[in-house]
Design a protein around this motif. Structure first.
Motif, PDB file in Angstrom:
ATOM      1  N   HIS A 122     -51.805  32.056  52.166  1.00  0.00           N
ATOM      2  CA  HIS A 122     -51.620  32.737  51.093  1.00  0.00           C
ATOM      3  C   HIS A 122     -52.383  32.147  49.722  1.00  0.00           C
ATOM      4  O   HIS A 122     -52.607  32.796  48.673  1.00  0.00           O
ATOM      5  CB  HIS A 122     -49.878  32.765  51.006  1.00  0.00           C
ATOM      6  N   GLU A 169     -55.550  33.865  48.798  1.00  0.00           N
ATOM      7  CA  GLU A 169     -55.471  35.224  48.221  1.00  0.00           C
ATOM      8  C   GLU A 169     -55.046  34.974  46.777  1.00  0.00           C
ATOM      9  O   GLU A 169     -55.094  35.680  45.916  1.00  0.00           O
ATOM     10  CB  GLU A 169     -54.405  35.891  49.011  1.00  0.00           C
ATOM     11  N   TYR A 170     -53.818  33.871  46.353  1.00  0.00           N
ATOM     12  CA  TYR A 170     -53.023  33.693  45.238  1.00  0.00           C
ATOM     13  C   TYR A 170     -54.410  33.607  44.149  1.00  0.00           C
ATOM     14  O   TYR A 170     -54.369  33.880  43.141  1.00  0.00           O
ATOM     15  CB  TYR A 170     -52.414  32.481  45.581  1.00  0.00           C
ATOM     16  N   THR A 183     -36.655  46.284  46.699  1.00  0.00           N
ATOM     17  CA  THR A 183     -38.119  46.498  47.225  1.00  0.00           C
ATOM     18  C   THR A 183     -38.778  45.943  45.839  1.00  0.00           C
ATOM     19  O   THR A 183     -38.643  46.669  44.998  1.00  0.00           O
ATOM     20  CB  THR A 183     -38.689  47.581  47.928  1.00  0.00           C
ATOM     21  N   PRO A 194     -45.572  44.602  44.001  1.00  0.00           N
ATOM     22  CA  PRO A 194     -46.514  43.440  44.243  1.00  0.00           C
ATOM     23  C   PRO A 194     -46.669  42.427  43.115  1.00  0.00           C
ATOM     24  O   PRO A 194     -46.991  41.316  42.996  1.00  0.00           O
ATOM     25  CB  PRO A 194     -47.913  44.177  44.448  1.00  0.00           C
ATOM     26  N   ASN A 224     -45.768  38.859  43.883  1.00  0.00           N
ATOM     27  CA  ASN A 224     -44.475  38.765  44.900  1.00  0.00           C
ATOM     28  C   ASN A 224     -44.756  38.758  46.421  1.00  0.00           C
ATOM     29  O   ASN A 224     -44.135  38.724  47.150  1.00  0.00           O
ATOM     30  CB  ASN A 224     -43.433  40.106  44.599  1.00  0.00           C
ATOM     31  N   ASN A 225     -46.267  39.143  46.818  1.00  0.00           N
ATOM     32  CA  ASN A 225     -46.850  38.902  47.992  1.00  0.00           C
ATOM     33  C   ASN A 225     -47.080  37.627  48.500  1.00  0.00           C
ATOM     34  O   ASN A 225     -47.532  37.387  49.539  1.00  0.00           O
ATOM     35  CB  ASN A 225     -47.732  40.029  48.316  1.00  0.00           C
ATOM     36  N   SER A 243     -46.190  33.877  49.062  1.00  0.00           N
ATOM     37  CA  SER A 243     -44.984  33.077  49.217  1.00  0.00           C
ATOM     38  C   SER A 243     -45.356  31.451  49.169  1.00  0.00           C
ATOM     39  O   SER A 243     -46.224  30.950  49.684  1.00  0.00           O
ATOM     40  CB  SER A 243     -44.618  33.184  50.647  1.00  0.00           C
TER      41      SER A 243
END
Length: 299
Positions: A95, A98-99, A156, A159, A212-213, A215
């Motif tokens: 993650h 990507e962050y 829900t 992103p 939010n994707n 973690s």
């Protein structure tokens, strides 16, 4: 984006997976500044991180001062961004890279986006109050007997969100912005340091962006099972600063920022959970009284 990490230690030998936590992001970063608030020297432990710079304080100076020490060192060394981390936090696998890409793109598109955050995943939230467990079983029974689902629909999230406040661990912060708005507030010592900083970020027309994707596995306190309460359990030392600092932030910013309702709800929640519903309620009332006196002296 030239990025360094600032991770705060306090008695790190008590943390399981300490090195694994840091390695979830250290390999993507040029330097990791370990600012140690422990009385004991942990330099040998820090050497297990190949790109670590160990900065011992030899006593607990508080989270705000420790973070400022690390940020100043990073800024002096030519970095323009820092990742602020707690010792017990780690990114989910794959993650962090990507962050970084998301944060870099977001800043290129909008220079006012100067504080980025991941979504916190708290493993301790699996410990639910007894009342919630009973309620869940009743809903299952009603669904089985009546054929109707009484459960609340799952939320829900998009992103990307622009929250008012985020927790410090996992944040990527622009150092020019950090310095221009006054750094972290040393007087708070611990608790509400991150939220108070976020309020000033927003008041100075900068944006907080949460992906939010992405973690970050991080516990927000050791939870205990009670009948009604949903609160995390904190020791008396932490509880004093939680009470005191929430009162300080509420008084300081309730008329400047849109936080009055949030803080009134949170302060009442802590009073309810610790001073009414907890079996140590009498003791906690005394802590709250001391925190209130301390708050009045500061203001």
């Amino acid at each position: 984006m030239r990025l360094a990490a600032v991770v705060i230690w306090y008695n790190p030998k008590t943390v399981s997976n300490l090195i694994q936590n840091i390695e979830s992001y250290s390999k993507f970063i040029e330097k990791v500044y370990i600012v140690d608030n422990s009385a004991e020297n942990n330099e040998e432990l820090a050497k297990k991180i190949s790109n670590a710079i160990y900065i011992p304080n030899n006593k607990n100076l508080g989270i705000a001062t420790a973070q400022n020490i690390g940020c100043k060192r990073a800024m002096n060394d030519g970095f323009d961004w820092v990742l602020t981390m707690d010792q017990d936090s780690m990114f989910a696998e794959n993650h962090f890279s990507e962050y970084l890409a998301l944060a870099d793109t977001a800043f290129i598109q909008d220079k006012s986006a100067c504080c980025f955050a991941p979504m916190i995943v708290d493993p301790s939230k699996q410990i639910l109050p007894v009342s919630v467990l009973i309620k869940s079983q009743i809903k299952k029974l009603l669904k089985y007997t009546l054929g109707k689902d009484f459960s609340k629909p799952k939320i829900t999230r998009p992103p990307v969100e622009y929250p008012e406040r985020v927790y410090a661990s996992g944040n990527i912060i622009n150092l020019t912005m950090w310095n221009s708005i006054g750094q972290f507030d040393d007087s708070l010592f611990i608790d509400e340091v991150d939220h108070e900083f976020c309020i000033r970020v927003k008041l100075n027309d900068f944006k907080i962006v949460r992906f939010n994707n992405i973690s970050l596995i991080h516990s927000l306190g050791a939870r205990k099972r009670t009948f009604f309460s949903k609160c995390s359990y904190h020791n008396d030392f932490r509880l004093f600063y939680i009470f005191r600092n929430k009162l300080i932030v509420y008084k300081r910013y309730s008329k400047k920022a849109n936080i009055g309702k949030i803080y009134r709800k949170e302060i009442w929640g802590y009073i309810r959970d610790y001073c009414i519903l907890d079996f140590k309620a009498a003791k906690h009332w005394w802590i709250f009284a001391k925190a209130f006196i301390a708050y009045r002296k500061i203001l």
